[in-house]
Each structure stands twice: as structure tokens, then as C-alpha cells.
Design a protein around this motif. Structure first.
Motif, mmCIF file in Angstrom:
data_model
loop_
_atom_site.group_PDB
_atom_site.id
_atom_site.type_symbol
_atom_site.label_atom_id
_atom_site.label_comp_id
_atom_site.label_asym_id
_atom_site.label_seq_id
_atom_site.Cartn_x
_atom_site.Cartn_y
_atom_site.Cartn_z
ATOM 1 N N HIS A 90 0.810 -1.222 0.000
ATOM 2 C CA HIS A 90 0.000 0.000 0.000
ATOM 3 C C HIS A 90 0.846 1.276 0.000
ATOM 4 O O HIS A 90 0.400 2.327 0.449
ATOM 5 C CB HIS A 90 -0.981 0.002 1.180
ATOM 6 N N GLY A 91 2.090 1.155 -0.495
ATOM 7 C CA GLY A 91 2.912 2.334 -0.706
ATOM 8 C C GLY A 91 3.522 2.955 0.526
ATOM 9 O O GLY A 91 3.941 4.121 0.495
ATOM 10 N N SER A 120 8.518 -4.354 -1.541
ATOM 11 C CA SER A 120 9.583 -4.359 -2.540
ATOM 12 C C SER A 120 10.784 -3.603 -1.992
ATOM 13 O O SER A 120 10.653 -2.477 -1.501
ATOM 14 C CB SER A 120 9.114 -3.718 -3.849
ATOM 15 N N LEU A 121 11.948 -4.245 -2.058
ATOM 16 C CA LEU A 121 13.185 -3.619 -1.620
ATOM 17 C C LEU A 121 13.638 -2.630 -2.682
ATOM 18 O O LEU A 121 13.722 -2.973 -3.869
ATOM 19 C CB LEU A 121 14.261 -4.680 -1.387
ATOM 20 N N GLY A 122 13.928 -1.386 -2.273
ATOM 21 C CA GLY A 122 14.321 -0.356 -3.226
ATOM 22 C C GLY A 122 15.818 -0.121 -3.245
ATOM 23 O O GLY A 122 16.593 -0.809 -2.575
ATOM 24 N N THR A 123 16.222 0.870 -3.996
ATOM 25 C CA THR A 123 17.634 1.243 -4.089
ATOM 26 C C THR A 123 17.956 2.319 -3.056
ATOM 27 O O THR A 123 17.071 2.943 -2.479
ATOM 28 C CB THR A 123 17.958 1.771 -5.499
ATOM 29 N N LYS A 205 1.133 8.745 5.902
ATOM 30 C CA LYS A 205 0.101 8.219 5.006
ATOM 31 C C LYS A 205 -0.895 7.410 5.820
ATOM 32 O O LYS A 205 -0.506 6.509 6.573
ATOM 33 C CB LYS A 205 0.742 7.338 3.933
ATOM 34 N N GLU A 206 -2.169 7.710 5.692
ATOM 35 C CA GLU A 206 -3.203 7.044 6.474
ATOM 36 C C GLU A 206 -3.793 5.887 5.673
ATOM 37 O O GLU A 206 -4.086 6.022 4.479
ATOM 38 C CB GLU A 206 -4.308 8.029 6.854
ATOM 39 N N GLN A 211 -5.513 -2.709 5.920
ATOM 40 C CA GLN A 211 -4.250 -2.483 5.215
ATOM 41 C C GLN A 211 -3.106 -2.232 6.195
ATOM 42 O O GLN A 211 -1.965 -2.656 5.956
ATOM 43 C CB GLN A 211 -4.390 -1.312 4.248
ATOM 44 N N ARG A 212 -3.389 -1.564 7.301
ATOM 45 C CA ARG A 212 -2.353 -1.340 8.316
ATOM 46 C C ARG A 212 -1.818 -2.669 8.839
ATOM 47 O O ARG A 212 -0.626 -2.807 9.119
ATOM 48 C CB ARG A 212 -2.903 -0.508 9.484
ATOM 49 N N GLU A 213 -2.701 -3.648 8.986
ATOM 50 C CA GLU A 213 -2.285 -4.946 9.520
ATOM 51 C C GLU A 213 -1.241 -5.618 8.623
ATOM 52 O O GLU A 213 -0.281 -6.215 9.114
ATOM 53 C CB GLU A 213 -3.508 -5.847 9.696
#
Length: 240
Positions: A90-91, A120-123, A205-206, A211-213
Motif C-alpha cells: 500500500h505504498g 519491494s526492496l528499493g535502491t 500516510k493514512e 491495510q495497516r495490519e
């Protein structure tokens, strides 16, 4: 200061799960501090602070001394501080601080946690700009102290905010001002209860509860890794 208030309100002050993990994580920090600034706490402010924190956590003196010696032992593993960045479901942005003697193992574990939990692991740099790097000091209050006068004096040290919580003075400052603030407090006879470096989101971000779970499931999985020191996120959570 709005973001500092949000950090206090929204961030779960989840401490390391048990005494053994507290000692392990503190020990790694002590080793790195000694390696970077020398083994003498009197001339190494960061080490001095960590030794004081270890004492308050009832970490045995022998453990502290071994952690310092480890910094200069050729037979011991070489700890490195490594940061990882990415996105939870959820970003939600995650910034992860680790201390490891095996970066290959650590990055493989972190990547696995992301992949298995919808993230997702970012740079490097992909989410760091979303957080402000701060230091937080908690000190014993003094009888008759004027908070207004204290704040005015600390402004010269680059502090952001001074607050009072549970009879303790809490000082927020930029990460780069850590040494200046510590020196002022020590020179003026304040008893420092604790200090820490944190990363405070510039915005939260709310998300709805379901989704929080899923986000918390990933965060908790990462936090359980022995190499992980801290996990920061920008998800707004309810005050507890």
C-alpha cells in the motif's frame, strides 16, 4: 514542531523484545562507536552515551568491556552499519537500519521479508528523502529550571524543540547537532537519561485498519531479525 509531535504520537515505542536482544543490539552499537571514535568514553561522546545507556539497561559491565575490545580485535567479526530502503504494501515507505558482520546474509534476509510480505526492496535513496534524521535526548528535569530559558540557550545548539514528558525534558535536534547538544547538557550538569537517533517522516500516510495490519506484519518480521536495529515508516497509526 508538528512532525516531532506526530512522531511522539504515532510511532510505537516498541523496544527490543527481551534482555538478550537489548544487550546484543547495544553491544554492536558500542563496538562501532569504539571503532569510530576510540575506546575511551571520556573522549568519545557517542561511546560515553552508549555506555550510560547500557548501564541503565542493566547490561553487565563485562559485556560492555567485551564490546569495546571487539572493536580492536583482529579475531572478531567486523560490524558495519548498513541501511536498506523500500516499500511495504500500500505504498508505505520503510527505512531500515542494520548492524551486521555479513552484508550478504543481511540483504538476502531483508529482500526475502519484502518479497514474502507484499513489499519491494528499493535502491539507496529511494525513500530516505521522506524522513528527517534527528536526535532525541531525554534528561532529568532540574528544580526551578525555566523551560523558556533552556530552549533559548539550546537554540544556539541547533535544537528543533524542547518538551516535558513525565517529568523528563525531551530535546529534539537535527542529527548533525548531536555532539553540540550532548556537550551543552554535560557541561551544564544535566543527567542524560537516554539519547537516540531517529528518522521522522516529513508526511504520514493514512490507511484503513485491514491495510495497516499487512504493513505491520512486514515491519514486525523485519524487526525480528537480529541484524536490524531500527525500522522507520511513514504510516499513520492510532495513538495508544
Amino acid at each position: 514542531m508538528g512532525r516531532a509531535f506526530e512522531y511522539r504520537k504515532a510511532t510505537k515505542l516498541k523496544r527490543w523484545g527481551n534482555m538478550a536482544r537489548v544487550f546484543t543490539k547495544l553491544g554492536k552499537q558500542i563496538t562501532i562507536a569504539a571503532k569510530d571514535g576510540g575506546a575511551d568514553p571520556d573522549t568519545n561522546p557517542r561511546l560515553r552515551m552508549l555506555v550510560a545507556q547500557a548501564k541503565k539497561e542493566n547490561m553487565p559491565k563485562d559485556n560492555v568491556e567485551r564490546a569495546i575490545k571487539r572493536a580492536f580485535s583482529k579475531d572478531e567479526s567486523d560490524y558495519k552499519e548498513m541501511n536498506y530502503e523500500g516499500y511495504a504494501p500500500h505504498g508505505i515507505a520503510l527505512f531500515i537500519e542494520t548492524t551486521t558482520d555479513n552484508t550478504t546474509r543481511t540483504v538476502a534476509n531483508i529482500r526475502s521479508y519484502f518479497n514474502k510480505n507484499g513489499g519491494s526492496l528499493g535502491t539507496s535513496g529511494s525513500v530516505e528523502f521522506m524522513f528527517e534524521h534527528k536526535c532525541i535526548f531525554r534528561v532529568e528535569s532540574k528544580e526551578g529550571i525555566s523551560m523558556d530559558d533552556l530552549e533559548l540557550e539550546l537554540i544556539d545548539c541547533g535544537i528543533d524543540e524542547v518538551d516535558v514528558e513525565d517529568n523528563e525534558i525531551v530535546i529534539y535536534a537535527d542529527f548533525a547537532q548531536n555532539s553540540a547538544v550532548q556537550k551543552y547538557l554535560e557541561d551544564n550538569g544535566f543527567e542524560i537519561i537516554s539519547s537516540e537517533f531517529v528518522r521522522i517522516p516529513t508526511e504520514y500516510k493514512e490507511l484503513p485498519e485491514d491495510q495497516r495490519e499487512s504493513v505491520m506484519k512486514l515491519i514486525e518480521k523485519i524487526e525480528d531479525d537480529d541484524d536490524v536495529q531500527n525500522v522507520y515508516h511513514n504510516m499513520k497509526v492510532d495513538e495508544e
